[in-house]
Design an enzyme around this catalytic site. Structure first.
Site, PDB file in Angstrom:
ATOM      1  N   TYR A 135     -23.361  -5.657 -13.671  1.00 12.99           N
ATOM      2  CA  TYR A 135     -23.947  -6.934 -14.094  1.00 12.99           C
ATOM      3  C   TYR A 135     -24.910  -6.843 -15.267  1.00 12.99           C
ATOM      4  CZ  TYR A 135     -27.186  -4.897 -10.717  1.00 12.99           C
ATOM      5  OH  TYR A 135     -27.980  -4.031 -10.036  1.00 12.99           O
ATOM      6  N   LEU A 176     -36.710  -6.796 -10.550  1.00 15.76           N
ATOM      7  CA  LEU A 176     -36.759  -8.207 -10.935  1.00 15.76           C
ATOM      8  C   LEU A 176     -37.927  -8.881 -10.237  1.00 15.76           C
ATOM      9  CD1 LEU A 176     -32.991  -9.192 -10.555  1.00 15.76           C
ATOM     10  CD2 LEU A 176     -34.253  -9.031 -12.708  1.00 15.76           C
ATOM     11  N   GLU A 179       3.844   1.700  -1.102  1.00 14.53           N
ATOM     12  CA  GLU A 179       4.505   1.939  -2.389  1.00 14.53           C
ATOM     13  C   GLU A 179       3.522   2.559  -3.382  1.00 14.53           C
ATOM     14  OE1 GLU A 179       7.918  -1.513  -2.366  1.00 14.53           O
ATOM     15  OE2 GLU A 179       5.914  -2.039  -2.996  1.00 14.53           O
ATOM     16  N   LYS A 186     -30.642 -15.355 -15.490  1.00 14.99           N
ATOM     17  CA  LYS A 186     -30.936 -14.573 -16.697  1.00 14.99           C
ATOM     18  C   LYS A 186     -30.854 -15.462 -17.932  1.00 14.99           C
ATOM     19  CE  LYS A 186     -28.946 -10.454 -14.616  1.00 14.99           C
ATOM     20  NZ  LYS A 186     -27.821  -9.553 -14.522  1.00 14.99           N
ATOM     21  N   ASP A 206     -26.482  -7.165  -2.677  1.00 11.27           N
ATOM     22  CA  ASP A 206     -27.430  -6.459  -1.820  1.00 11.27           C
ATOM     23  C   ASP A 206     -26.887  -5.081  -1.456  1.00 11.27           C
ATOM     24  OD1 ASP A 206     -29.678  -6.106  -0.379  1.00 11.27           O
ATOM     25  OD2 ASP A 206     -29.097  -7.376   1.309  1.00 11.27           O
ATOM     26  N   LYS A 208     -34.565 -15.567  -4.196  1.00 15.70           N
ATOM     27  CA  LYS A 208     -34.226 -14.946  -2.911  1.00 15.70           C
ATOM     28  C   LYS A 208     -33.847 -15.988  -1.870  1.00 15.70           C
ATOM     29  CE  LYS A 208     -35.416 -11.054  -1.944  1.00 15.70           C
ATOM     30  NZ  LYS A 208     -35.344  -9.621  -2.078  1.00 15.70           N
ATOM     31  N   ASP A 244       0.832  -1.208   0.000  1.00 16.70           N
ATOM     32  CA  ASP A 244       0.000   0.000   0.000  1.00 16.70           C
ATOM     33  C   ASP A 244       0.867   1.259   0.000  1.00 16.70           C
ATOM     34  OD1 ASP A 244      -1.947  -1.833   0.217  1.00 16.70           O
ATOM     35  OD2 ASP A 244      -2.751  -1.138   2.146  1.00 16.70           O
ATOM     36  N   GLU A 294     -25.925 -15.719 -11.483  1.00 19.07           N
ATOM     37  CA  GLU A 294     -24.916 -14.922 -10.757  1.00 19.07           C
ATOM     38  C   GLU A 294     -25.510 -14.429  -9.447  1.00 19.07           C
ATOM     39  OE1 GLU A 294     -25.027 -12.441 -14.117  1.00 19.07           O
ATOM     40  OE2 GLU A 294     -25.927 -10.743 -13.063  1.00 19.07           O
ATOM     41  N   CYS A 325     -20.814   7.326  32.878  1.00 17.22           N
ATOM     42  CA  CYS A 325     -20.562   7.319  34.306  1.00 17.22           C
ATOM     43  C   CYS A 325     -19.115   7.811  34.428  1.00 17.22           C
ATOM     44  CB  CYS A 325     -20.696   5.893  34.830  1.00 17.22           C
ATOM     45  SG  CYS A 325     -19.973   5.669  36.453  1.00 17.22           S
ATOM     46  N   LYS A 349     -27.025 -12.116  -6.471  1.00 16.13           N
ATOM     47  CA  LYS A 349     -27.839 -10.896  -6.396  1.00 16.13           C
ATOM     48  C   LYS A 349     -27.226 -10.046  -5.285  1.00 16.13           C
ATOM     49  CE  LYS A 349     -32.596  -9.296  -6.056  1.00 16.13           C
ATOM     50  NZ  LYS A 349     -32.357  -8.244  -5.092  1.00 16.13           N
ATOM     51  N   CYS A 370     -22.928   1.862  39.804  1.00  9.43           N
ATOM     52  CA  CYS A 370     -22.420   2.525  41.012  1.00  9.43           C
ATOM     53  C   CYS A 370     -23.303   3.690  41.458  1.00  9.43           C
ATOM     54  CB  CYS A 370     -20.986   3.007  40.784  1.00  9.43           C
ATOM     55  SG  CYS A 370     -20.889   4.433  39.698  1.00  9.43           S
ATOM     56  N   CYS A 396     -25.846   5.891  37.174  1.00 10.72           N
ATOM     57  CA  CYS A 396     -25.168   4.684  36.695  1.00 10.72           C
ATOM     58  C   CYS A 396     -25.865   3.437  37.256  1.00 10.72           C
ATOM     59  CB  CYS A 396     -23.705   4.719  37.134  1.00 10.72           C
ATOM     60  SG  CYS A 396     -22.836   3.173  36.762  1.00 10.72           S
ATOM     61  N   CYS A 426     -15.862   3.155  39.324  1.00  9.50           N
ATOM     62  CA  CYS A 426     -17.100   2.381  39.116  1.00  9.50           C
ATOM     63  C   CYS A 426     -16.724   0.926  38.821  1.00  9.50           C
ATOM     64  CB  CYS A 426     -17.891   2.975  37.961  1.00  9.50           C
ATOM     65  SG  CYS A 426     -19.254   1.931  37.407  1.00  9.50           S
ATOM     66  N   ASP A 473       0.966   4.372  -2.540  1.00 10.83           N
ATOM     67  CA  ASP A 473       0.762   5.756  -2.090  1.00 10.83           C
ATOM     68  C   ASP A 473       1.863   6.671  -2.592  1.00 10.83           C
ATOM     69  OD1 ASP A 473      -1.486   4.997  -0.823  1.00 10.83           O
ATOM     70  OD2 ASP A 473      -0.598   4.917   1.182  1.00 10.83           O
TER      71      ASP A 473
HETATM   72  S1  IVH Z   1     -30.228  -7.502 -13.304  1.00 10.11           S
HETATM   73  C1  IVH Z   1     -33.346  -5.613 -16.089  1.00 10.11           C
HETATM   74  N1  IVH Z   1     -28.427  -8.620 -11.796  1.00 10.11           N
HETATM   75  O1  IVH Z   1     -31.659  -6.354  -7.710  1.00 10.11           O
HETATM   76  C2  IVH Z   1     -32.609  -6.390 -15.063  1.00 10.11           C
HETATM   77  N2  IVH Z   1     -29.891  -7.070 -10.773  1.00 10.11           N
HETATM   78  O2  IVH Z   1     -34.482  -6.703  -7.067  1.00 10.11           O
HETATM   79  C3  IVH Z   1     -31.638  -5.582 -14.331  1.00 10.11           C
HETATM   80  N3  IVH Z   1     -29.433  -6.666  -8.403  1.00 10.11           N
HETATM   81  O3  IVH Z   1     -32.868  -3.603  -9.486  1.00 10.11           O
HETATM   82  C4  IVH Z   1     -31.234  -6.149 -13.057  1.00 10.11           C
HETATM   83  N4  IVH Z   1     -27.709  -8.019  -8.243  1.00 10.11           N
HETATM   84  O4  IVH Z   1     -30.569  -3.396  -8.275  1.00 10.11           O
HETATM   85  C5  IVH Z   1     -29.454  -7.761 -11.837  1.00 10.11           C
HETATM   86  N5  IVH Z   1     -26.731  -9.660 -10.599  1.00 10.11           N
HETATM   87  C6  IVH Z   1     -27.747  -8.802 -10.642  1.00 10.11           C
HETATM   88  C7  IVH Z   1     -28.158  -8.086  -9.504  1.00 10.11           C
HETATM   89  C8  IVH Z   1     -29.263  -7.219  -9.615  1.00 10.11           C
HETATM   90  C9  IVH Z   1     -28.476  -7.161  -7.596  1.00 10.11           C
HETATM   91  C10 IVH Z   1     -30.449  -5.703  -7.955  1.00 10.11           C
HETATM   92  C11 IVH Z   1     -30.749  -4.610  -8.947  1.00 10.11           C
HETATM   93  C12 IVH Z   1     -32.215  -4.793  -9.260  1.00 10.11           C
HETATM   94  C13 IVH Z   1     -32.697  -5.473  -8.021  1.00 10.11           C
HETATM   95  C14 IVH Z   1     -33.994  -6.189  -8.257  1.00 10.11           C
END
Ligand code: IVH
Length: 700
Positions: free
Chosen positions: A248, A105, A57, A320, A139, A344, A55, A135, A456, A137, A441, A438, A461, A59
């Site tokens: 994505y 989605l 280096e 997808k 969060d 989910k 790191d 792939e 406190c 999802k 005490c 407290c 205490c 910097d």
């Molecule tokens: S595809 C038209 N791929 O999940 C399709 N969405 O609940 C575009 N999200 O609005 C979305 N990981 O914000 C896609 N690998 C992934 C994702 C992903 C997270 C989110 C995204 C979407 C929301 C839907």
């Protein structure tokens, strides 16, 4: 993304730059190569998670580029690594119209839902088998980014799906999003990419710790922290959160004149590969392509099992249709595409009842309210109590005893209350009254004006005394193995242990025959205690539990003194001249060392044989100014310039020949000319008079 020969060339360049940097050679012709080198190392670090240099280096190289660009502003390019630099406050976020609406989605929760999705897609397309790309999802918060002629030109939040907020400056703080990418090599002129902004779990935990240390209520989960970060007006604040982004989805692209659609963009998995090749963090390594839905289901289930091992949060998988032409054929409803579905994972949220609030007193006297809950399973763990941090947090979340509350356990992140469900209150809920005294005490609690924490302030205490000892013996502090919370509490209750020096005066013979104490564990404990006497100074300093003195600050402080008690002699002002020590930290250190009983305790520890001397320090004979850079200009009132320079060096300082961002102090005498003018323009350079300089090196 980089070929083997390119990597070799860039590594060679790196060594070359590091060498030249050491010699202080300024280069402007090579600035492009330096930028490329930095981009290469950023990619190794932020995308591949496999850095090739330290790191420090990196910097150094970054600072070198910054300095060269500062001296030759005409050489700055829009995609230079320095151009991510946070530029202060954004007034308003203008509206950003998405090139293609950002849809949501559809969700699925089990095997049957996915089989249903597959059946419908087959029916609609008339195909017997469909290829899927699967792939994670992610969060976090969704973003849409546009590149034009290879440059990142706009970043936006989702907003209502049609129009979001333009947050380009904040988006540029995300190191895993390149500021430029060679889309032109694929014939692409403009492209709109969708992705998710995240904070990884460890950065989230660190950020929350920092907030709590400052008395600010913590954020509920990494998702809120990431999504909320994009709309912060101060981009410096955004930079502090260490955001990351996964991309994505390609939602739109246009081609350069005469170019054809690149083959990569005809499938989803190809798009992820193209983005990866261009230096983006796409789920290239996490994605899998399957030809039947059963394999998709197995992959989703496997990923769910391993979700806690990931450094970031995911709440499911996305399935997808892989072929883009087929995606277009399947089309979309007004809410979501028919070619994709989210699977989910099991919820990590649950509702339960807040039955009571208890109060705990920490080692710095902070009184923390803890919500007692009706036990409820969340993500495989039963939760029955959750810290609710402080009075302000309770007020902000409007928590009451008897409330139904929504709780969340985000992976290995500590469970949090997301909100109270106020709509279903019966009217019998009771307001939470924070105690005035407290709970241990009974002394009156105090709160500083700008703080949210009640404390406190009775340092005797019992709760604080015990917590201080628990901290002292803990792994990151003196690391006395086999001591632990339970033994500290037990020995305290038995009256065998009253204070920190007492740890070294325990009567082990009394332990023989006690439940849970075999001769072996007694011997081990005795050895561990004895061994801890040789712990280095920085560990002892951290173990003392001085407010705001974490492990890093303890290391810096230990480096600046030869003996721990030197800290008693350093003035409040001079403490602030130590690297990373601001007024708050300095105040706390000063307060600790001004207290006679603390000094007495340290003297006792020294007699017992603990390490209060900084041995390493003596070896290197560095002074208080260790690593700080100086430049003298103009005629000094009493000192000859050469003498002043020698004094700075004798204290560990280093003399520079010109004003640059590397300079820490410019000491000015009479008739100081252009150097002073130049230094005034660089915020980080401190300008001192001769008297101030003498004070800094401890000569009044
Ligand atoms: S595809 C038209 N791929 O999940 C399709 N969405 O609940 C575009 N999200 O609005 C979305 N990981 O914000 C896609 N690998 C992934 C994702 C992903 C997270 C989110 C995204 C979407 C929301 C839907």
């Amino acid at each position: 993304m980089y070929s083997k020969t390119e990597i070799q060339r860039l590594q060679k360049d790196t060594q070359e730059f590091i060498k030249k940097e050491k010699q202080g050679v300024v280069f402007n012709k090579e600035v492009d190569a330096l930028r490329e080198t930095l981009r290469f190392h950023e990619h190794r670090y932020y995308i591949l998670n496999d850095p090739l240099i330290a790191d420090g280096e990196y910097d150094k190289l970054y600072k070198l580029l910054e300095k060269t660009e500062q001296e030759h502003p005409e050489l700055i390019t829009a995609d230079s690594p320095t151009q991510r630099v946070a530029k202060g406050l954004t007034k308003d976020f203008p509206a950003a119209h998405h090139l293609v609406p950002m849809l949501s989605l559809d969700n699925s929760y089990n095997r049957d839902d996915l089989i249903d999705f597959d059946r419908k897609a087959k029916e609609l397309s008339g195909l017997l088998a469909i290829e899927y790309c699967v792939e994670p999802k992610f969060d976090g918060g969704s973003i849409s980014v546009i590149y034009e002629n290879d440059l990142l030109v706009r970043g936006a939040t989702r907003g209502d799906g049609v129009e979001g907020d333009e947050v380009t400056t904040n988006i540029k703080q995300i190191r895993s999003l390149p500021l430029s990418a060679k889309f032109s090599a694929y014939g692409i002129q403009q492209i709109e990419i969708r992705g998710e902004v995240l904070i990884n779990k460890s950065n989230f935990a660190k950020y929350n710790e920092q907030l709590m240390e400052e008395g600010i209520p913590p954020l509920a989960n990494p998702r809120n922290a990431a999504a909320g970060s994009l709309r912060i007006k101060d981009s410096k604040e955004v930079a502090k959160r260490n955001l990351e982004a996964f991309v994505y989805h390609v939602s739109y692209f246009s081609l350069l004149k005469g170019e054809k659609i690149p083959v990569e963009l005809t499938t989803h998995s190809g798009s992820l590969q193209l983005l990866w090749e261009l230096g983006f963090r796409s789920p290239e390594k996490e994605k899998r392509v399957f030809k039947n839905i059963d394999e998709v289901i197995t992959y989703c289930a496997d990923f769910e099992v391993g979700r806690d091992n990931l450094p970031y949060e995911i709440d499911g998988m996305v399935i997808k249709v892989n072929n883009i032409e087929l995606q277009d054929k399947l089309g979309m409803t007004s809410h979501h595409p028919r070619w994709a579905i989210a699977y989910k994972f099991k919820a990590r949220q649950a509702t339960t009842k807040l039955i009571d609030v208890e109060y705990q007193v920490g080692r710095t006297g902070a009184v923390t309210p803890v919500a007692k809950l009706e036990p409820v399973p969340v993500g495989g763990v039963t939760v029955s109590s959750i810290s609710i941090h402080n009075e302000e947090y309770i007020r902000e979340k409007d928590l009451r005893i008897g409330d139904a509350v929504l709780i969340e356990r985000a992976g290995d992140v500590i469970p949090q209350i997301v909100k109270s469900l106020t709509d279903i209150r019966t009217g019998k809920e009771k307001k939470i009254r924070f105690p005035k005294t407290c709970p241990v005490c009974e002394s009156i609690l105090f709160k500083e004006e700008e703080e949210a924490v009640w404390r406190c302030i009775n340092i005797e205490c019992p709760a604080q005394v015990v917590e201080r000892m628990i901290h002292f013996v803990s792994k990151d502090a003196m690391d006395i193995r086999g001591f632990g919370d339970a033994n500290v509490r037990k020995f305290y209750e038995l009256g065998w242990l009253k204070d920190i020096p007492g740890i070294y005066n325990l009567d082990f013979s009394k332990m023989t025959g006690m439940e849970g104490f075999g001769q072996k564990s007694i011997d081990n404990l005795q050895t561990a205690i004895e061994k801890s006497k040789t712990q280095p100074l920085h560990r002892l300093l951290y173990a003392l539990g001085i407010r705001f003195v974490g492990e890093t600050t303890a290391k810096t402080l230990a480096r600046s003194v030869t003996h721990l008690l030197d800290l008693k002699k350093i003035s409040l002002e001079d403490l602030q001249n130590i690297e990373d020590v601001g007024p708050k930290v300095a105040g706390s250190i000063h307060h600790f060392f001004s207290n006679d009983s603390n000094i007495e305790m340290l003297e006792q520890l020294e007699k017992i044989g603990l390490q209060l001397n900084n041995e390493k320090k003596e070896e290197s004979a560095e002074g208080n100014l260790n690593g700080q850079t100086f430049l003298f200009t103009g005629t000094l009132p009493t000192l000859k310039r050469s003498d002043a320079e020698a004094m700075a060096e004798a204290n560990g300082g280093q003399i520079l020949s010109g004003v640059s961002t590397k300079l820490n102090y410019l000491v000015v005498g009479e008739d100081a000319g252009s150097k002073l003018e130049k230094a005034k323009k660089i915020n980080s350079v401190k300008i001192l008079s001769e008297a101030e300089f003498l004070k800094l090196i401890g000569q009044k």
